[in-house]
Motif scaffolding. Structure first.
Motif, short mmCIF file in Angstrom:
data_model
loop_
_atom_site.label_atom_id
_atom_site.label_comp_id
_atom_site.label_asym_id
_atom_site.label_seq_id
_atom_site.Cartn_x
_atom_site.Cartn_y
_atom_site.Cartn_z
N ARG A 270 0.82 -1.20 0.00
CA ARG A 270 0.00 0.00 0.00
C ARG A 270 0.86 1.26 0.00
NH1 ARG A 270 -3.02 -3.23 3.61
NH2 ARG A 270 -2.07 -2.17 5.41
N HIS A 271 1.95 1.21 0.77
CA HIS A 271 2.88 2.36 0.81
C HIS A 271 3.48 2.61 -0.57
CE1 HIS A 271 6.24 4.89 1.89
NE2 HIS A 271 7.09 3.96 1.49
N GLN A 272 3.95 1.59 -1.22
CA GLN A 272 4.57 1.75 -2.53
C GLN A 272 3.54 2.16 -3.59
OE1 GLN A 272 6.63 -2.05 -2.79
NE2 GLN A 272 8.57 -1.05 -2.29
N ARG A 273 2.33 1.72 -3.42
CA ARG A 273 1.28 2.15 -4.36
C ARG A 273 1.03 3.65 -4.24
NH1 ARG A 273 -3.94 2.82 -5.92
NH2 ARG A 273 -4.69 1.46 -7.61
N ARG A 274 1.03 4.15 -2.99
CA ARG A 274 0.85 5.58 -2.80
C ARG A 274 2.00 6.36 -3.43
NH1 ARG A 274 -0.88 3.80 2.36
NH2 ARG A 274 1.18 4.29 3.27
N LEU A 275 3.22 5.85 -3.26
CA LEU A 275 4.37 6.50 -3.88
C LEU A 275 4.24 6.52 -5.39
CD1 LEU A 275 7.37 5.08 -1.80
CD2 LEU A 275 6.35 7.35 -1.63
N PRO B 162 7.25 11.63 17.10
CA PRO B 162 7.41 11.53 15.65
C PRO B 162 6.22 12.07 14.87
CG PRO B 162 8.19 9.53 16.70
CD PRO B 162 7.54 10.35 17.77
N ALA B 163 5.02 11.99 15.45
CA ALA B 163 3.85 12.52 14.76
C ALA B 163 3.93 14.04 14.61
CB ALA B 163 2.58 12.13 15.52
N GLU B 164 4.63 14.70 15.52
CA GLU B 164 4.76 16.16 15.47
C GLU B 164 6.04 16.60 14.75
OE1 GLU B 164 4.65 17.43 19.48
OE2 GLU B 164 2.63 16.66 19.87
N ALA B 165 6.92 15.65 14.46
CA ALA B 165 8.24 15.99 13.93
C ALA B 165 8.21 16.69 12.58
CB ALA B 165 9.12 14.74 13.87
N PRO B 166 7.38 16.25 11.61
CA PRO B 166 7.43 16.94 10.31
C PRO B 166 7.17 18.43 10.40
CG PRO B 166 6.26 14.86 10.09
CD PRO B 166 6.49 15.07 11.56
N ALA B 167 6.21 18.83 11.22
CA ALA B 167 5.91 20.25 11.36
C ALA B 167 7.02 20.99 12.11
CB ALA B 167 4.58 20.44 12.09
N GLU C 220 5.55 16.91 3.67
CA GLU C 220 5.12 16.30 4.93
C GLU C 220 4.86 14.81 4.75
OE1 GLU C 220 1.61 16.63 8.31
OE2 GLU C 220 1.97 18.32 6.97
N ALA C 221 4.24 14.45 3.62
CA ALA C 221 3.97 13.02 3.36
C ALA C 221 5.27 12.24 3.25
CB ALA C 221 3.14 12.88 2.08
N TRP C 222 6.30 12.83 2.63
CA TRP C 222 7.59 12.16 2.50
C TRP C 222 8.23 11.95 3.87
CZ3 TRP C 222 9.48 9.84 -1.73
CH2 TRP C 222 10.82 9.46 -1.76
N TRP C 223 8.14 12.96 4.72
CA TRP C 223 8.64 12.80 6.08
C TRP C 223 7.95 11.63 6.78
CZ3 TRP C 223 12.76 14.53 8.55
CH2 TRP C 223 13.36 15.73 8.17
N ARG C 224 6.65 11.62 6.70
CA ARG C 224 5.88 10.61 7.46
C ARG C 224 6.09 9.21 6.91
NH1 ARG C 224 2.97 13.05 11.15
NH2 ARG C 224 2.27 15.21 10.83
#
Length: 408
Positions: A38-43, A163-168, A189-193
């Motif tokens: 699923r992750h690779q499909r999103r990419l 980690p949930a707050e780290a991208p921001a 942000e999506a790439w970070w997560r």
């Protein structure tokens, strides 16, 4: 290479993404795991996608992320090539050449003057004009005793963040510092997560959840790491994934923190710049060792003129370059490069050339990784005018070696 006339090269629509991923898993001998799938499909959904078709059957795939890449003095739109594969039934029929040709054409039309990829097969991708543009080192610290340093670490506060707050929190800091070193991609942000901070590392089951430690308020540095289980009778190791700091003292504080984490014996950083300051300010190099150095990002100049004009120049240079480009012949031939700290022009030229080189070697020099003088000594560059290679090196010089932390 000529293409098999039975093959055609066209877009891979969203409706065929599952088929495309199944093809990639077949080619790379990988097992389908649903979460990673699923992750690779999103990419893949966010990529430019080109397929090789035999009739209606999809027999090849090449995709490109849409990145911004830091270059000396600026930023440049870049096609990040990935997911490249060919069905085992259709090898050696020109499928790879056809897909990359179509992907390069589309990328150039969309204003991307360079493309880049991660690969170990120089023998394959070199013939398509990709040259080594960044290198990385693996550094290991024996942390059974305190890390000794030749400089005083920054004594500012260190704190762990969710980690949930780290991208921001660290994303804007990374973006602010990204331009200081060529070769870095902009991270959404999506790439970070999804790439840096997933709860489970899809490539190493033994690695624990991501940890993010930041220095200072406001932030003057951060480190992103995981603690990896090495099995029975062995203490875990700290696997450093990313570390940035404004000052050497800040970097020293973060390295000291990593090397002092309880119940661990080693810090392993698999991808650090070759000129990481740690290698100079560590007091005991027997305990801070470089265990590997390897090529990382391969770069391809799709539009050499646009790429050269987009970067800054450390010194004046005026040379005629005779560039070979067998894959994109429109880039080949003699061009006059006239550049200085005030700007650059790159125009068709007549008359004798000062330097002759392949486009892949020009790409290797572009970010500052490879010196033209070294290419000359290796017999990969022809110097028709004495001193021309040294003049090009002086103009291309960068303050820091290029480096790419993002593997795609």
């Amino acid at each position: 290479m000529e293409y098999d006339p039975g093959l055609r090269f066209d877009e891979v629509p969203e409706s065929r993404l599952d088929e495309a991923l199944d093809l990639a898993y077949l080619a790379f001998h990988e097992k389908r795991e649903e979460e990673r799938y699923r992750h690779q499909r999103r990419l893949l959904l966010g990529c430019e996608r080109v397929g090789a078709y035999d009739g209606d059957a999809l027999v090849g795939l090449a995709a490109a992320f849409r990145f911004d890449l830091s270059v000396p003095g600026g930023d440049l739109p870049c096609a990040g090539v990935s997911f490249v594969c060919v069905a085992p039934t259709h090898r050696r029929r020109g499928a790879l050449s056809g897909m990359l040709g179509e992907l390069h054409r589309r990328s150039a039309e969309n204003g991307r003057a360079v493309s880049a990829l991660w690969a170990s097969e120089d023998v394959i991708y070199g013939r398509f004009g990709y040259g080594t543009a960044t290198r990385g080192t693996t550094i290991e610290i024996d942390s059974r005793t305190p890390l000794r340093l030749r400089i005083d670490p920054d004594e500012g506060p260190l704190r762990l963040v969710d980690p949930a707050e780290a991208p921001a929190l660290i994303g804007p800091y990374y973006e602010r510092t990204r331009a200081e070193r060529p070769g870095r991609i902009a991270r959404t942000e999506a790439w970070w997560r999804e790439e840096w901070l997933p709860e489970k590392d899809p490539d190493e089951e033994e690695a624990g959840p991501p940890r993010v430690v930041v220095l200072g308020e406001p932030i003057t540095g951060y480190a992103l790491y995981r603690v990896k289980d090495l099995g029975e009778d062995r203490r875990p190791e700290v696997r450093l994934d990313d570390l940035e700091a404004d000052t050497p003292a800040g970097a020293a504080a973060l390295w000291r923190y990593l090397a002092s984490i309880d119940l661990t014996d080693k810090v392993r950083a698999w991808n650090r710049p070759a000129d990481d300051p740690l290698l100079l300010f560590a007091a005991d190099r027997d305990r801070v060792r470089v265990t590997a150095t390897a090529p990382e990002l391969r770069l391809r100049l799709l539009d050499p003129g646009a790429a050269l004009r987009a970067r800054s120049w450390a010194a004046p240079v005026d040379l005629v370059l005779d560039v070979r480009d067998g894959h994109l012949p429109g880039n080949a031939g003699r061009h006059r490069l006239a550049a200085s700290p005030d700007g650059c022009s790159y125009t068709p030229a007549e008359g004798p050339a000062d330097l002759a080189l392949d486009v892949r070697d020009l790409a290797s020099c572009y970010l500052g990784d490879t010196r033209a003088a070294d290419l000359l000594r290796a017999g990969l560059l022809t110097e028709h005018t004495p001193g021309a290679a040294a003049a090009l090196d002086a103009a291309l010089r960068t303050e820091s070696l290029p480096h790419t932390a993002d593997d795609f």
